[in-house]
Design a protein around this motif. Structure first.
Motif, PDB file in Angstrom:
ATOM      1  N   MET A   1      33.272  20.426 -35.478  1.00 50.17           N
ATOM      2  CA  MET A   1      34.438  19.879 -35.248  1.00 50.17           C
ATOM      3  C   MET A   1      35.569  19.687 -34.445  1.00 50.17           C
ATOM      4  O   MET A   1      36.334  19.328 -35.149  1.00 50.17           O
ATOM      5  CB  MET A   1      34.484  22.329 -34.970  1.00 50.17           C
ATOM      6  N   GLN A   2      34.866  19.168 -32.995  1.00 48.14           N
ATOM      7  CA  GLN A   2      35.609  19.022 -32.460  1.00 48.14           C
ATOM      8  C   GLN A   2      35.839  17.053 -32.764  1.00 48.14           C
ATOM      9  O   GLN A   2      37.171  16.531 -33.614  1.00 48.14           O
ATOM     10  CB  GLN A   2      35.338  18.559 -31.118  1.00 48.14           C
ATOM     11  N   ALA A   3      34.534  16.670 -33.475  1.00 42.76           N
ATOM     12  CA  ALA A   3      34.786  15.422 -33.746  1.00 42.76           C
ATOM     13  C   ALA A   3      35.936  15.650 -35.438  1.00 42.76           C
ATOM     14  O   ALA A   3      36.370  14.428 -36.175  1.00 42.76           O
ATOM     15  CB  ALA A   3      32.926  15.109 -34.771  1.00 42.76           C
ATOM     16  N   LEU A   4      35.279  16.851 -36.086  1.00 43.12           N
ATOM     17  CA  LEU A   4      36.686  16.612 -37.099  1.00 43.12           C
ATOM     18  C   LEU A   4      38.333  16.565 -37.033  1.00 43.12           C
ATOM     19  O   LEU A   4      38.492  15.847 -38.312  1.00 43.12           O
ATOM     20  CB  LEU A   4      36.276  18.021 -38.209  1.00 43.12           C
ATOM     21  N   ILE A   5      37.917  17.336 -36.335  1.00 45.49           N
ATOM     22  CA  ILE A   5      39.651  17.231 -35.610  1.00 45.49           C
ATOM     23  C   ILE A   5      40.137  16.352 -35.131  1.00 45.49           C
ATOM     24  O   ILE A   5      40.941  15.568 -35.946  1.00 45.49           O
ATOM     25  CB  ILE A   5      40.300  18.470 -34.186  1.00 45.49           C
ATOM     26  N   ALA A   6      39.091  15.065 -34.790  1.00 51.58           N
ATOM     27  CA  ALA A   6      39.161  14.283 -34.289  1.00 51.58           C
ATOM     28  C   ALA A   6      39.752  12.869 -35.182  1.00 51.58           C
ATOM     29  O   ALA A   6      40.526  12.079 -35.115  1.00 51.58           O
ATOM     30  CB  ALA A   6      38.142  13.804 -33.420  1.00 51.58           C
ATOM     31  N   ALA A   7      39.390  13.479 -36.138  1.00 53.07           N
ATOM     32  CA  ALA A   7      39.296  12.567 -37.568  1.00 53.07           C
ATOM     33  C   ALA A   7      40.290  13.114 -38.356  1.00 53.07           C
ATOM     34  O   ALA A   7      40.357  12.329 -39.697  1.00 53.07           O
ATOM     35  CB  ALA A   7      37.837  12.642 -38.214  1.00 53.07           C
ATOM     36  N   GLY A   8      41.102  14.206 -38.178  1.00 55.64           N
ATOM     37  CA  GLY A   8      42.567  14.461 -39.056  1.00 55.64           C
ATOM     38  C   GLY A   8      42.185  15.574 -39.653  1.00 55.64           C
ATOM     39  O   GLY A   8      42.868  16.104 -40.471  1.00 55.64           O
TER      40      GLY A   8
ATOM     41  N   MET B   1      31.285  16.496 -26.767  1.00 58.08           N
ATOM     42  CA  MET B   1      30.456  17.982 -26.248  1.00 58.08           C
ATOM     43  C   MET B   1      31.282  19.134 -25.710  1.00 58.08           C
ATOM     44  O   MET B   1      30.930  19.701 -25.283  1.00 58.08           O
ATOM     45  CB  MET B   1      29.504  17.625 -25.917  1.00 58.08           C
ATOM     46  N   VAL B   2      32.514  18.535 -24.777  1.00 56.58           N
ATOM     47  CA  VAL B   2      33.149  18.794 -23.797  1.00 56.58           C
ATOM     48  C   VAL B   2      34.322  20.095 -24.196  1.00 56.58           C
ATOM     49  O   VAL B   2      35.057  19.926 -25.223  1.00 56.58           O
ATOM     50  CB  VAL B   2      33.913  17.689 -23.308  1.00 56.58           C
ATOM     51  N   LYS B   3      33.845  21.398 -23.941  1.00 57.56           N
ATOM     52  CA  LYS B   3      34.729  22.242 -24.444  1.00 57.56           C
ATOM     53  C   LYS B   3      36.027  22.786 -23.452  1.00 57.56           C
ATOM     54  O   LYS B   3      35.979  22.678 -22.343  1.00 57.56           O
ATOM     55  CB  LYS B   3      33.744  23.555 -23.988  1.00 57.56           C
ATOM     56  N   ALA B   4      36.694  22.756 -24.356  1.00 58.17           N
ATOM     57  CA  ALA B   4      38.181  23.080 -23.591  1.00 58.17           C
ATOM     58  C   ALA B   4      38.306  24.502 -22.986  1.00 58.17           C
ATOM     59  O   ALA B   4      37.511  25.022 -23.822  1.00 58.17           O
ATOM     60  CB  ALA B   4      39.314  22.720 -24.942  1.00 58.17           C
ATOM     61  N   ALA B   5      39.477  24.665 -22.561  1.00 58.43           N
ATOM     62  CA  ALA B   5      39.290  26.293 -22.147  1.00 58.43           C
ATOM     63  C   ALA B   5      39.383  27.114 -23.605  1.00 58.43           C
ATOM     64  O   ALA B   5      39.204  28.156 -23.544  1.00 58.43           O
ATOM     65  CB  ALA B   5      40.694  26.654 -21.337  1.00 58.43           C
TER      66      ALA B   5
ATOM     67  N   PHE C   1      36.987  33.116 -24.962  1.00 62.64           N
ATOM     68  CA  PHE C   1      36.782  32.432 -25.851  1.00 62.64           C
ATOM     69  C   PHE C   1      35.492  32.923 -25.990  1.00 62.64           C
ATOM     70  O   PHE C   1      34.962  31.596 -26.799  1.00 62.64           O
ATOM     71  CB  PHE C   1      37.439  31.548 -26.130  1.00 62.64           C
ATOM     72  N   ALA C   2      34.355  33.304 -24.561  1.00 63.20           N
ATOM     73  CA  ALA C   2      33.168  33.681 -25.607  1.00 63.20           C
ATOM     74  C   ALA C   2      32.980  34.561 -26.086  1.00 63.20           C
ATOM     75  O   ALA C   2      32.109  34.662 -27.628  1.00 63.20           O
ATOM     76  CB  ALA C   2      32.580  33.763 -24.452  1.00 63.20           C
ATOM     77  N   PHE C   3      33.906  35.382 -26.941  1.00 63.53           N
ATOM     78  CA  PHE C   3      34.303  36.353 -27.316  1.00 63.53           C
ATOM     79  C   PHE C   3      32.913  37.537 -27.493  1.00 63.53           C
ATOM     80  O   PHE C   3      31.791  37.510 -28.165  1.00 63.53           O
ATOM     81  CB  PHE C   3      34.504  35.897 -29.244  1.00 63.53           C
ATOM     82  N   GLU C   4      32.716  37.638 -26.359  1.00 66.33           N
ATOM     83  CA  GLU C   4      31.078  38.632 -26.259  1.00 66.33           C
ATOM     84  C   GLU C   4      32.091  39.692 -26.462  1.00 66.33           C
ATOM     85  O   GLU C   4      33.358  40.243 -26.661  1.00 66.33           O
ATOM     86  CB  GLU C   4      31.451  38.697 -24.574  1.00 66.33           C
ATOM     87  N   GLN C   5      31.066  41.044 -26.798  1.00 71.33           N
ATOM     88  CA  GLN C   5      31.131  42.271 -27.552  1.00 71.33           C
ATOM     89  C   GLN C   5      31.819  42.890 -26.354  1.00 71.33           C
ATOM     90  O   GLN C   5      32.789  44.041 -26.952  1.00 71.33           O
ATOM     91  CB  GLN C   5      29.932  42.418 -27.966  1.00 71.33           C
ATOM     92  N   ASN C   6      31.611  42.767 -24.518  1.00 65.24           N
ATOM     93  CA  ASN C   6      31.988  43.730 -23.973  1.00 65.24           C
ATOM     94  C   ASN C   6      33.032  43.615 -22.547  1.00 65.24           C
ATOM     95  O   ASN C   6      32.644  41.371 -23.149  1.00 65.24           O
ATOM     96  CB  ASN C   6      30.785  44.292 -23.043  1.00 65.24           C
ATOM     97  N   TYR C   7      33.402  44.261 -22.376  1.00 67.58           N
ATOM     98  CA  TYR C   7      34.930  43.259 -21.716  1.00 67.58           C
ATOM     99  C   TYR C   7      34.453  43.007 -20.472  1.00 67.58           C
ATOM    100  O   TYR C   7      33.777  44.522 -19.728  1.00 67.58           O
ATOM    101  CB  TYR C   7      35.532  44.620 -21.256  1.00 67.58           C
ATOM    102  N   ARG C   8      34.356  41.794 -19.793  1.00 65.69           N
ATOM    103  CA  ARG C   8      34.726  42.309 -18.416  1.00 65.69           C
ATOM    104  C   ARG C   8      35.461  40.933 -17.903  1.00 65.69           C
ATOM    105  O   ARG C   8      36.152  40.609 -18.366  1.00 65.69           O
ATOM    106  CB  ARG C   8      33.101  40.778 -18.172  1.00 65.69           C
ATOM    107  N   PRO C   9      36.393  42.296 -16.737  1.00 67.14           N
ATOM    108  CA  PRO C   9      37.843  41.774 -16.565  1.00 67.14           C
ATOM    109  C   PRO C   9      37.577  40.538 -16.019  1.00 67.14           C
ATOM    110  O   PRO C   9      36.622  40.067 -15.058  1.00 67.14           O
ATOM    111  CB  PRO C   9      37.683  42.705 -15.304  1.00 67.14           C
ATOM    112  N   ALA C  10      38.255  39.540 -15.689  1.00 68.19           N
ATOM    113  CA  ALA C  10      38.623  37.920 -15.208  1.00 68.19           C
ATOM    114  C   ALA C  10      39.185  38.841 -14.119  1.00 68.19           C
ATOM    115  O   ALA C  10      39.399  39.432 -13.277  1.00 68.19           O
ATOM    116  CB  ALA C  10      40.337  37.648 -15.858  1.00 68.19           C
ATOM    117  N   GLN C  11      38.698  37.233 -12.367  1.00 67.93           N
ATOM    118  CA  GLN C  11      38.942  37.539 -11.839  1.00 67.93           C
ATOM    119  C   GLN C  11      40.652  37.270 -11.042  1.00 67.93           C
ATOM    120  O   GLN C  11      41.588  36.641 -12.214  1.00 67.93           O
ATOM    121  CB  GLN C  11      38.488  36.397 -10.473  1.00 67.93           C
ATOM    122  N   GLY C  12      40.567  38.362  -9.829  1.00 68.33           N
ATOM    123  CA  GLY C  12      42.554  38.216  -9.840  1.00 68.33           C
ATOM    124  C   GLY C  12      43.524  38.496 -10.515  1.00 68.33           C
ATOM    125  O   GLY C  12      43.132  39.723 -11.781  1.00 68.33           O
ATOM    126  N   ILE C  13      44.557  38.560 -10.809  1.00 68.09           N
ATOM    127  CA  ILE C  13      46.190  38.896 -11.749  1.00 68.09           C
ATOM    128  C   ILE C  13      44.929  39.031 -12.903  1.00 68.09           C
ATOM    129  O   ILE C  13      46.446  39.233 -13.998  1.00 68.09           O
ATOM    130  CB  ILE C  13      47.195  38.191 -10.870  1.00 68.09           C
TER     131      ILE C  13
END
Lengths: 392, 392
Positions: free
Chosen positions: A332-339, A386-390, B241-253
């Motif tokens: 998918m990253q490659a596809l996005i890079a390709a437009g 391969m690098v996952k963005a946030a 963005f891992a779309f886990e089924q169970n809730y795990r709160p983030a650290q901090g605020i």
């Protein structure tokens, strides 16, 4: 031809309207008007003179037409997560003797998280029962307080039968909540025929309301005057500007309003709704099926590496198609890079959304040609993909 | 001189920044950039490439400086009503053996309504005890689970002593929530010194974030990793963005985030924060007091019909001044018609906010001269000024 009505990035085939719809060209002028002529010139007077205060209901009515909701049954505001909480809290309050919230693992995670948060807050022994989508119907019984489902699965596009499941849940005495995040503007929905008590959804996907556009909530009209809002905000009060000390819910859907509405986001959504006002959902559906059928046919012919993850029967599919591929993230990253913009959902799903307002058969053909090239030549097999963005 | 940085309506003296701040001139360009260059050109890519996803925390840090909050303790999102609910739910969860929520009748109604909604939802015998503002200190005892107050009274501008009341509540074992809606950008606040567990507020008043700008929430840094979010939304999840089924709160605020942030509203707020980044709250406070003292002096000298509703001691007042007048509604309508914008709060309060970023002594003098004329010549005593609009 409505593609002209959108500003799409140059040289990009955009198949991700199921995540964030593109910019309608009229949005900029509409938002400028709200900034300069309304906020700038009227300041506080904008609440009345520019109609800001009424906008959540007016936009709700316009959106309601697309989901088979009568006037005054839909209101805009907050985020989908908050709307899930409101709907579920009111629904559980309607079935005080039952303890099961039934959902499936095709529900968007935030719906499940919000249910979990509410259940912990209630601390009365409720249980969130999450089953496979295919077994939902069998899991409905007289222990279920609330059936809460997303109509169209965000991963695969698999579509539940709203009318059938709602009827089955009602026969068992359960309250029903439908999440229409991937349905509103994507497939025809008839809430009146369905008779579900609650529906919720967002407006930034197929409805093109923009990033962070407000969510919506529908309450069946015979119930709206009787539900107890858990989020008892002042704009859901019967007389918000009387500043009474005690909460008295407004009549009808207005009681599902909470706080100050997002005026600038609503201006953007209003411009998008000008397009939607002209749309017939049956036409959209026919075109959507034509596009997704063509996409599946072409991918299966030219990309043997991929496995269809969506239902093959278009009647059981929303307006997206997903394929599984072990290297789906990189591809998918490659596809996005390709437009070609689609997106990826863990663990291995490549998602493609089809929005007939701005997608056509040329888009489908171009997307598949580029995808086939990436797969055939293993273009995805490079470290940079391969690098996952946030955020993916 | 920062008045140049705002677009104010011509021929209007705007003394209502305590309700909705005016438009910073840079907002239009900033919002256009988000619409055209970010949403238009990046579409879904804007979440990462334009930094949309990080914005609630970045803006929180910038705003935090104005209220004495360390980095990573403030986050933007939702409405103030929703933030009240989040803070109160977590606070009550911290004191499971106590049942009293103590507040006062100077708290903004939505805070009381949201507390009422939460208490009904919990259904565990909590009681919302609402006392007179002057008796709050005496009402604090070891039955109180949570002390929840608005720092500056929306009606009169009366200001509580945050440090003193927080210390008294802590000595009694209560958790403390401060609503800073009329404080942030209005008066110096030092949350670190105060040691309150939670603070919340809005950004569309003194902070000029625009109509519907997002709210904020602060959690004391030592607590943020330990509180249980009632509104367990996906963007407060540790790995949304891992779309886990169970809730795990983030650290901090971050765990106090809920749903998709309002990107367009945040763009407007960002432009306003560019101004606030340059501001020293002590300077703002000194100028605010000079303006409000002059206003009181001139009104008392030339408008004998009015009675001061705000504390006379500027140290006990926020950045607004209110006067009582039996015909206050009509008088305020006449004043607005004559080019001076203040507002009215039932039953008889005429409110005037002072924002040194764009108000000066000439504004005060003009406002009082016109007000005196309206009162002396009973200009308010006309049917057209008596009609109540939906929003005042």
């Amino acid at each position: 031809m409505t593609k002209d009505q959108f500003l799409l990035p140059e040289d990009v085939t955009y198949l991700d309207g199921n995540s964030l719809g593109p910019l309608p060209k009229t949005v900029a002028d509409r938002v400028m008007r709200t900034l300069q002529d309304e906020w700038g010139q009227m300041v506080i007077g904008g609440w009345n003179r520019a109609g800001w205060m009424a906008q959540p209901g007016i936009l709700g009515d316009r959106l309601g037409r697309l989901i088979g909701a009568p006037k005054h049954t839909v209101v805009l505001g907050d985020t989908l997560s908050v709307k899930v909480y409101q709907a579920l809290a009111s629904a559980l309050d309607m079935r005080p003797d039952r303890r099961i919230v039934l959902s499936d693992n095709g529900n968007f995670p935030t719906d499940l998280y919000m249910a979990d948060g509410l259940i912990k807050t209630l601390d009365r022994g409720h249980e969130l029962k999450v089953v496979e989508p295919e077994t939902v119907a069998d899991a409905i019984d007289e222990t279920v307080a609330v059936l809460m489902l997303t109509h169209v699965d965000y991963r695969t596009g698999r579509m539940h039968d709203m009318v059938e499941l709602t009827a089955k849940a009602h026969a068992a005495g359960a309250v029903v909540i439908w999440d229409l995040a991937h349905s509103a503007g994507a497939v025809p929905v008839d809430l009146t025929a369905c008779q579900a008590e609650f529906a919720i959804g967002c407006t930034y996907k197929y409805l093109n309301g923009g990033p962070g556009a407000p969510a919506f909530i529908y309450v069946r009209p015979d119930l709206a005057d009787h539900i107890n809002p858990a989020l008892a905000g002042w704009l859901g009060h019967d007389a918000p500007f009387a500043f009474e000390q005690n909460y008295r819910p407004a009549q009808g859907i207005t009681r599902m309003r909470v706080g100050t509405p997002p005026v600038i986001q609503m201006a953007a959504l209003e411009a998008s709704m000008d397009i939607w006002d002209q749309v017939n959902m049956s036409d959209i559906r026919a075109q959507s099926i034509a596009l997704s059928e063509l996409f599946i046919q072409l991918v299966e012919a030219s990309c043997p590496q991929l496995t269809l993850a969506s239902p093959r029967d278009p009647e059981k599919r929303g307006s997206q198609v997903s394929f599984r591929f072990d290297h789906g993230y990189a591809a998918m990253q490659a596809l996005i890079a390709a437009g070609v913009t689609g997106d990826f959902r863990a663990p291995d799903i490549m998602r493609f959304g089809f929005a007939p307002l701005y997608n056509d058969k040329a888009d489908v053909k171009r997307a598949v040609a580029i995808l086939a090239d990436i797969l055939e030549n293993r273009i995805w097999d490079q470290p940079k993909f391969m690098v996952k963005a946030a955020v993916t």
